[in-house]
Design an enzyme around this catalytic site. Structure first.
Site, PDB file in Angstrom:
ATOM      1  N   PRO A  77     -18.735 -41.994-115.332  1.00  0.00           N
ATOM      2  CA  PRO A  77     -18.306 -40.835-116.125  1.00  0.00           C
ATOM      3  C   PRO A  77     -19.006 -40.746-117.475  1.00  0.00           C
ATOM      4  O   PRO A  77     -19.040 -41.724-118.238  1.00  0.00           O
ATOM      5  CB  PRO A  77     -16.804 -41.065-116.287  1.00  0.00           C
ATOM      6  CG  PRO A  77     -16.418 -41.824-115.067  1.00  0.00           C
ATOM      7  CD  PRO A  77     -17.576 -42.734-114.789  1.00  0.00           C
ATOM      8  N   CYS A  78     -19.550 -39.569-117.753  1.00  0.00           N
ATOM      9  CA  CYS A  78     -20.346 -39.399-118.968  1.00  0.00           C
ATOM     10  C   CYS A  78     -19.567 -38.744-120.102  1.00  0.00           C
ATOM     11  O   CYS A  78     -19.979 -38.810-121.255  1.00  0.00           O
ATOM     12  CB  CYS A  78     -21.594 -38.563-118.669  1.00  0.00           C
ATOM     13  SG  CYS A  78     -21.253 -36.862-118.150  1.00  0.00           S
TER      14      CYS A  78
END
Length: 315
Positions: free
Chosen positions: A72-73
């Site tokens: 997840p960014c």
């Protein structure tokens, strides 16, 4: 055929790039139910495990040559709150190292936003770098743009990390070279073709706002809280996950029939997905837009994966 285990698989963009490079996806994991439906729709024969990676024992994950993770960014993104490891999703990086410790794949491949390098004055990236190096991996990293490395007319920069196990780290990994951009946004967006009515703005405050700001009919526009932004040379602005999580955040164009949102097919095309890849009718259009923004530029992944395969095949 070298094998891949895929973490945070999303709709399978990284997996698809590795498949195109000649890898076999032997196991994949994704938590988001809608993304899993899209993944299974396009990869019906892949062993996709739907669920929280924290609840999956390493003994349930097969051995593999390459471990991939588009983790997840949002915790590190400029567009997000930038909480980093304080965010629940930010802490998921340590799930990757848990699996690395147990499985020791030959190569680890990670993808994230470029702000990962600057987040918390570089401390976040140092944790990630050391988290890989502590298990005996040589770490390579580079920020690449989709228009320079994937022949895609989208302004999209991402950091790509390749970590090679120390017993094969004498095989130097080399990133792909920049390539000429030959694909134009006009090759993807055909303004002479009428799209479905659901994509068009016809009246209301947003329509009036767009009419007032969309001066160049050849451009692609991105809507923010404060402006309607466009890019030079008719490039596509970065596709982001908030296209599906915030009202009226989908990129817009002005075609021969009016002002409309970018279609789902156009979004996939700007990410380099093949024509046969599409969404099942079991997800919402908002889910689909979110998935487009969350995924990767497939041709960039394929080029990087090809280099990994070449390195693994060296004698």
């Amino acid at each position: 055929m070298p094998s891949v285990c895929s973490l945070f698989s999303g709709i399978g963009g990284i997996d698809l790039g590795f498949i195109q490079a000649g890898f076999d996806i032997v196991w994949a994991n994704e938590m988001d139910a809608a993304a899993c439906r899209t993944y299974r729709h396009n990869f019906p024969n892949t062993n996709l495990i739907e669920g929280d990676i924290k609840r999956i024992a390493t003994s349930d994950i097969p051995d593999c040559d390459v471990l991939t993770a588009g983790f997840p960014c949002q915790p590190f993104s400029i567009a997000g709150l930038q909480k980093g490891f304080k965010d629940r999703d930010g802490n998921l990086f340590f799930e990757i190292t848990r699996i690395i410790d147990a499985k020791r794949p030959k190569v680890v491949f990670l993808e994230n936003v470029p702000n990962l390098m600057e987040h918390d004055n570089g401390k976040t990236f140092l944790v990630i770098f050391n988290g890989l190096a502590q298990f005996g991996y040589t770490v390579y990293y580079r920020v690449l743009a989709s228009n320079d490395y994937g022949n895609l007319p989208q302004i999209r920069k991402r950091i790509y990390i390749v970590a090679i196990r120390e017993d094969i780290s004498n095989r130097l990994y080399q990133y792909s070279e920049p390539m000429e951009l030959t694909l134009k946004s006009s090759d993807i967006i055909n303004r002479s073709v009428k799209q479905h009515d659901i994509y068009y703005y016809t009246e209301g405050k947003m329509y009036d706002r767009l009419v007032a700001h969309m001066k160049d009919r050849k451009a692609i526009y991105r809507i923010t809280d404060t402006e309607v932004r466009w890019t030079k040379n008719q490039m596509c602005p970065t596709l982001t996950a908030n296209m599906g999580t915030h009202k009226d955040r989908v990129h817009v164009v002005w075609d021969d029939y009016g002002i409309r949102k970018m279609t789902l097919r156009e979004g996939l095309d700007f990410q380099g997905f093949p024509k046969e890849f599409y969404f099942p009718n079991t997800i919402t259009i908002d889910d689909a837009y979110k998935q487009i923004g969350n995924t990767v530029s497939v041709p960039v992944i394929a080029r990087l994966a090809t280099k990994i395969k070449e390195m693994l095949m060296e004698e």
